[in-house]
Design a protein around this motif. Structure first.
Motif, PDB file in Angstrom:
ATOM      1  N   UNK A   1       0.863  -1.183   0.000  1.00 12.53           N
ATOM      2  CA  UNK A   1       0.000   0.000   0.000  1.00 12.53           C
ATOM      3  C   UNK A   1       0.894   1.225   0.000  1.00 12.53           C
ATOM      4  N   UNK A   2       0.892   1.971  -1.108  1.00 11.69           N
ATOM      5  CA  UNK A   2       1.763   3.140  -1.255  1.00 11.69           C
ATOM      6  C   UNK A   2       0.977   4.415  -1.030  1.00 11.69           C
ATOM      7  N   UNK A   3       1.502   5.287  -0.175  1.00 13.39           N
ATOM      8  CA  UNK A   3       0.822   6.546   0.150  1.00 13.39           C
ATOM      9  C   UNK A   3       1.843   7.617   0.488  1.00 13.39           C
ATOM     10  N   UNK A   4       1.575   8.870   0.128  1.00 14.04           N
ATOM     11  CA  UNK A   4       2.501   9.957   0.494  1.00 14.04           C
ATOM     12  C   UNK A   4       2.253  10.524   1.882  1.00 14.04           C
ATOM     13  N   UNK A   5       1.171  10.126   2.531  1.00 15.17           N
ATOM     14  CA  UNK A   5       0.873  10.625   3.869  1.00 15.17           C
ATOM     15  C   UNK A   5       0.005   9.625   4.611  1.00 15.17           C
ATOM     16  N   UNK A   6       0.135   9.603   5.915  1.00 14.22           N
ATOM     17  CA  UNK A   6      -0.670   8.713   6.750  1.00 14.22           C
ATOM     18  C   UNK A   6      -0.820   9.360   8.111  1.00 14.22           C
ATOM     19  N   UNK A   7      -2.017   9.293   8.669  1.00 11.54           N
ATOM     20  CA  UNK A   7      -2.298  10.031   9.898  1.00 11.54           C
ATOM     21  C   UNK A   7      -1.573   9.471  11.114  1.00 11.54           C
ATOM     22  N   UNK A   8      -0.961   8.311  11.009  1.00 13.87           N
ATOM     23  CA  UNK A   8      -0.113   7.826  12.102  1.00 13.87           C
ATOM     24  C   UNK A   8       1.034   8.800  12.379  1.00 13.87           C
TER      25      UNK A   8
END
Length: 434
Positions: A5-12
């Protein structure tokens, strides 16, 4: 199944928009069904949040992209994170996309091409010798080159590309092709070319095995001239081949104002006295005048939205600049009124790190549903919080369905990767209310 799962941001660790909330919730919801691992750039906040990082591999320079390490770490609840370590690109002050003044980083093309290349190499099993991906899920333009790099390197790994906001496309000068290692042959109307410029998001729209977006409504809207941002023709082609589907955003329903540590005073349903203390605290934080009246909150993105198809080229290229303009206009309107603390009735704070405190203080929330009645923020409506929710719905937006029970599983958690014969088949999700 092994899913990257590729993402530029994550709320963690770091959040700019709703993508970060989805990126934190969806992989966790799928962990019981598959081996899901998240890959994210090595921002300072990520490095601070993952203290147990171990380097699993190093990639050498490619084209004009620099060398980088990939580390593996785990959160307290066991979610695995791959972190792309390249201090020159990611260890900066500001947001993932802009500096402290709000201006986009001038090398965002290199920053997110490097991230996409790292994810592609990891998925192919060329970085972590103990792990490779059976499926890659990429999100928004920052990850859109991942399906492209896999295709250009003849790696036959299925990919899902999710469009969270089509208005942000990652458009750069044609000269970036050679710098990023993108084949010149791909620069055409059926490839990454967009008005003689390089479009990151178009690489994902063309090369991904399947496209998804945040609701059935938005999936239909982006195939029209009004909302397609110049890409409606391509999206209609994918939809006609059953390769575009809308899967309603799942949400984290775990927030409870009775136990939330972000609130000055926790409260339950009907606890008006305790709740008023939170409203007073928010008024103080925003410099608002003391008042016994209700506290209004607006859930909306401060960005210009074009309603006519003409001039889509310039609108698409400049759209990323518009949010900062709207923020400045909002602040200017507030400055024209009374000074904060001296009878001021309105304030603008363009930040997301105090959302829960505000959610626990508002009396009336206005939600802008003109574009999509099932956008992530529109689905966040707590039935157990004693506040009114005023919703402005357009004539084209569907009517809301009854809200499911709190134990109902969000549709995207259970159906995002479910197959019916092939990756291109859509497993129609159940419907959540707005």
């Amino acid at each position: 199944m092994r899913i990257l799962f590729a993402t530029p941001e994550v709320s963690d660790f770091i959040q700019v928009g709703g993508l970060a909330a989805v990126s934190a919730a969806l992989p966790r919801a799928l962990c019981d069904l598959a081996d899901v691992r998240v890959i994210i750039p090595g921002y300072p906040a990520v490095l601070r949040g993952l203290s147990n990082l171990q380097t699993v591999g190093r990639c050498q320079p490619f084209a004009a992209l620099p060398a980088f390490d990939i580390d593996l770490g785990h959160t307290v609840d066991g979610l695995s994170y791959y972190v792309v370590r390249c201090p020159a690109l990611y260890e900066r002050d500001g947001t993932p996309y802009a500096d402290g003044s709000g201006a986009d980083w001038c090398d965002n093309n290199v920053r997110f091409a490097t991230f996409s290349y790292a994810a592609a190499q990891l998925a192919r099993g060329l970085v972590d010798k103990d792990w490779s991906a059976d499926l890659v899920h990429a999100n928004d333009w920052q990850c859109a080159l991942i399906p492209g790099y896999l295709e250009w390197h003849y790696a036959h790994i299925p990919t899902v590309f999710t469009i969270h906001n089509l208005a942000y496309q990652g458009v750069f000068d044609r000269s970036s092709l050679a710098l990023l290692g993108i084949p010149e042959a791909s620069f055409n109307i059926d490839g990454v070319e967009f008005y003689n410029r390089l479009s990151f998001i178009k690489a994902g729209l063309v090369s991904a095995s399947h496209l998804t977006t945040v609701s059935q409504t938005y999936a239909r809207e982006i195939t029209t001239a009004e909302f397609g941002c110049g890409l409606e023709g391509l999206l209609r082609q994918r939809a006609d081949r059953n390769q575009l589907s809308g899967t309603l955003n799942g949400i984290d329903e775990s927030w409870d104002p009775r136990t939330c540590s972000s609130l000055l005073q926790p409260f339950g349903a009907g606890d008006w006295t305790e709740r008023s203390l939170n409203a007073d605290d928010v008024r103080d934080q925003f410099g608002l005048a003391v008042s016994r009246g209700p506290l209004f909150a607006l859930v909306a993105r401060l960005v210009h939205r074009r309603r006519r198809p003409r001039d889509r080229k310039r609108a698409s290229h400049r759209r990323c600049r518009r949010p900062d303009r709207r923020h400045r206009q909002g602040r200017a309107a507030v400055r024209r009124g009374p000074a904060p603390g001296a009878g001021s009735r309105a304030a603008v704070h363009c930040r997301q790190d105090r959302l829960r405190r505000r959610r626990g203080a508002e009396d009336i929330r206005r939600q802008r549903l003109h574009v999509d009645a099932f956008a992530l923020r529109s689905v966040w409506a707590e039935p157990d919080v004693p506040s009114a929710s005023v919703r402005c719905r357009s004539a084209t937006a569907p009517a809301a369905s009854p809200r499911p029970s709190s134990t109902a599983k969000p549709a995207s958690c259970s159906t995002m990767y479910r197959r019916r014969g092939s990756l291109g088949a859509s497993a129609g999700p159940s419907r959540l209310s707005a």
